[in-house]
Write a protein that holds these residues in place. Structure first.
Motif: not given
Lengths: 306, 361
Positions: A33-34, A39-42, A185-187, A203-204
């Motif tokens: 998970s991102l 507006g963070a850039g995800k 694989t899941i983002l 998590v990032a």
């Protein structure tokens, strides 16, 4: 081989650095998970991984294929559910699913059978032949997620898959995503911290285009939340006692008739003994579990909003 | 056959949206009806004026020169010497109105005596003398800079000639109708981009050519149906096709492809649905107007005419009119054809380049 790798991935829009030199390493079968504020850039990161945006600097690989040099190979492997519902409003659910399936080269029979399964899982079977323009926001989002999965991709990009869903539908989507864990694989990007906590292997946290923390949810909470918090229900809390507590602990608040006390060196026994000595009657005391949201707020200084 | 799947989807989006489709096909039809009823029977080109100079004097010759210099008139050549010749031309449909300069006109002017001019006109064009008479009167009073007692009489002639306006209107309106395609082609692309659907498709293995064909081919049947409707309605309203119907159809078809190219550029460049639906009208209607969709462009300022002539629309309208009303063949319209085929190729090439660029920003 890693499913997703990025090397100093950067995207600039004029003077704005949307994604700033990020290195991601996501293993096959991992649910990653991102997280980050608006507006963070995800989404920019996902768009670069899906070949929708060219990085300004750095590279990205999907199953070893470079997103710039071999975009068609990448696109054969991925399924994307964008942040917008991104469905064809004048088609019905079957037709929307068939469109994506057939562009991916599936036969009519295979598309039909797979669409039937997905509509069932997403609770859309009964409305399958209705034009999707008449669907509620939640139904559209469920269909959008199904469209990302129809061709059984090995890598799924789910950008806010439960945004706008009611709790019941959200839970159903979580369960479906959870079933895919280990197989795909899941983002995932999400605003719901409990969703990331519940689903993610890793998590990032991204803020202002940079990865500020990365790891398993439990590990992140343990590493970044050194402060412990207790909620205490007690009687005979005098001003003198409050003054004393504030001198001993870094944060003391009254929240809905209860005391909320936080400190790096908070000890349950020591606190209750102190309250007893000062004449207070303790009815209950509970240690508050830290959440990913606490980690996020601590790291980025920003609160999330749905 | 990914383009086929995308094309099928776009065709469904198009025909399942009856409001947009009705607007696309219905608006030019509404224009045809309004314009043909409002201006039917009235020829709005420079008025073709016949002159009968029975006087054959020096003064009458100067007066004829004066009339010839007026831009609102296209004085037919030669100048008739007898009324009989002009009557024959009026009956044959070559003229709608002529001016009779009687014997003794020059002498009367010289002696400052009252003089009489007669305007004979086709009764099917009752508005014509109302437009011609004040101009003739002004010219007659002004050409020698001396006030002359002048009487201009009107003489109605019973002549049946065809209503030419519908012949003028239909080719122009068909091109205008095809110009509306610009908003539809651009609109569907912009809508899909704004709602993220185009991005979703772009994450599939579809190639740029799949998108280009997928987003344009569904409009081919729309073009064919539109042309059939415009020409069909035109025929019902009195359009007489003298030339090759197929050639007229081909001209309009190529024009439709040209408009698709513009639509593709619009769809790639527009940032929002509002831009795609509003902005084109800022140029479609003015361009149709200066290209002569509804009125002839001869009386427009030369700068406007030059702009119109540099663009493809006027060439398609003129070629179509020449084929329909004058019966000219393929070779005669080649210069016009080259012009708008060139535009079509250039616009499509630009559209493809822009679209490919938009796929990998």
């Amino acid at each position: 081989m890693d499913a997703i790798r990025t090397f100093k991935l950067t995207k600039r829009f004029n003077s704005l650095i949307a994604v700033n030199s990020i290195d991601l390493k996501i293993e096959q079968g991992e649910l990653f998970s991102l997280l980050g504020p608006n507006g963070a850039g995800k989404t920019t990161t996902i768009n670069m991984l899906c070949c929708l945006l060219k990085p300004t600097e750095g590279t990205a690989q999907i199953m070893g294929y470079d997103t710039i040099k071999e975009p068609l190979k990448v696109k054969e492997l991925i399924g994307v559910s964008p942040q917008e519902t991104a469905i064809s409003e004048h088609l019905n659910s079957w037709e929307n699913l068939a469109l994506i399936g057939k562009i991916h080269g599936m036969s009519s029979d295979a598309v039909k059978s797979r669409s039937g399964e997905l509509l069932e899982v997403m609770g859309l079977t009964e409305r399958g032949k209705d034009r999707v323009g008449k669907f509620s926001g939640g139904m559209k989002r469920r269909l959008s997620t199904a469209m990302a999965m129809v061709h059984a991709p090995s890598i799924l990009f789910l950008d806010e898959p439960t945004l706008g869903l009611d709790p019941q539908a959200r839970r159903a989507t979580w369960e479906h995503i959870a079933q895919l864990k280990g197989k795909k694989t899941i983002l995932l990007t999400t605003h719901y911290m409990e969703e990331a906590d519940f689903l993610s292997d890793k998590v990032a946290i991204i803020d202002e285009g940079r990865i500020v923390a990365e790891g398993a949810p439990g590990q992140l909470k343990a590493n970044f939340l050194k402060t412990r918090t207790m909620l205490i229900s007690a009687e005979n809390i005098t001003d003198e006692l409050m003054y004393g507590l504030k001198g001993r602990y870094s944060q003391v608040k009254e929240v809905e008739g209860k005391l909320r006390i936080s400190d790096k060196k908070l000890d349950f026994r020591e606190l209750t003994d102190y309250l007893y000595l000062k004449g207070a009657t303790v009815h209950s005391a509970a240690l508050e579990e830290p959440t990913l949201e606490d980690v996020l707020i601590q790291l980025t200084g920003k609160e999330f909003r749905d | 056959m990914r383009f086929w799947e995308i094309g099928k989807r776009n065709l469904k989006e198009l025909y399942r949206d009856p409001v947009s489709l009705g607007f696309l096909l219905g608006m030019p039809l509404a224009f045809i009806l309004i314009f043909s009823f409002a201006f039917g029977g009235q020829d709005t080109r420079p008025i073709s004026l016949g002159i009968v100079d029975e006087d054959q004097s020096q003064i009458s010759a100067v007066f004829v020169d004066c009339l010839e210099s007026i831009p609102a008139f296209e004085v037919s050549s030669p100048i008739y010497k007898s009324q009989t010749e002009a009557e024959e031309e009026l009956n044959a449909g070559g003229l709608s109105i002529y001016l009779l300069i009687p014997h003794g006109f020059g002498e009367a002017i010289e002696h400052h005596q009252a003089s009489k001019l007669t305007l004979a006109y086709n009764q099917a064009a009752p508005m014509l003398p109302q437009r011609v008479m004040p101009i003739v009167r002004e010219a007659a009073l002004g050409f020698l800079n001396i006030p002359v007692p002048l009487n201009v009489e009107l003489s109605e002639k019973q002549v049946e000639i065809k209503d030419e306006y519908i012949n003028y209107l239909i080719p122009g309106m068909a091109v205008f109708g095809l110009m509306i395609l610009i908003t539809s082609v651009g609109g569907i692309m912009v809508r899909d981009r704004a709602r993220g659907f185009l991005s979703r498709l772009m994450t599939t293995p579809a190639r740029p050519s799949d998108f280009i064909f997928g987003y344009t081919l569904p409009f081919i049947p729309v073009i064919i149906i539109s042309i059939a409707i415009y020409l069909g309605v035109g025929i019902l309203m009195g359009l007489s096709i003298i030339g090759n119907f197929g050639l007229a159809f081909l001209i309009l078809f190529i024009m439709g492809i040209c408009c698709m190219g513009i639509g593709m550029i619009l769809g790639t460049l527009a940032k929002s649905e509002e831009q795609a639906s509003g902005a084109p009208w800022m140029f479609i209607v003015p361009l149709a107007m200066i290209s002569g969709a509804w009125w002839p462009v001869e009386q427009m300022p030369s700068v406007i005419k030059s702009i119109a002539e540099a663009l493809p629309f006027i060439h398609a309208m003129d070629a179509c009119r020449d084929v329909i009303t004058k019966g000219v063949g393929f070779t005669s319209i080649l210069p016009e054809l080259y012009w708008f085929i060139g535009w079509t190729a250039a616009l499509f090439a630009i559209g493809i380049v822009l679209f490919r660029r938009s796929m990998a920003r």
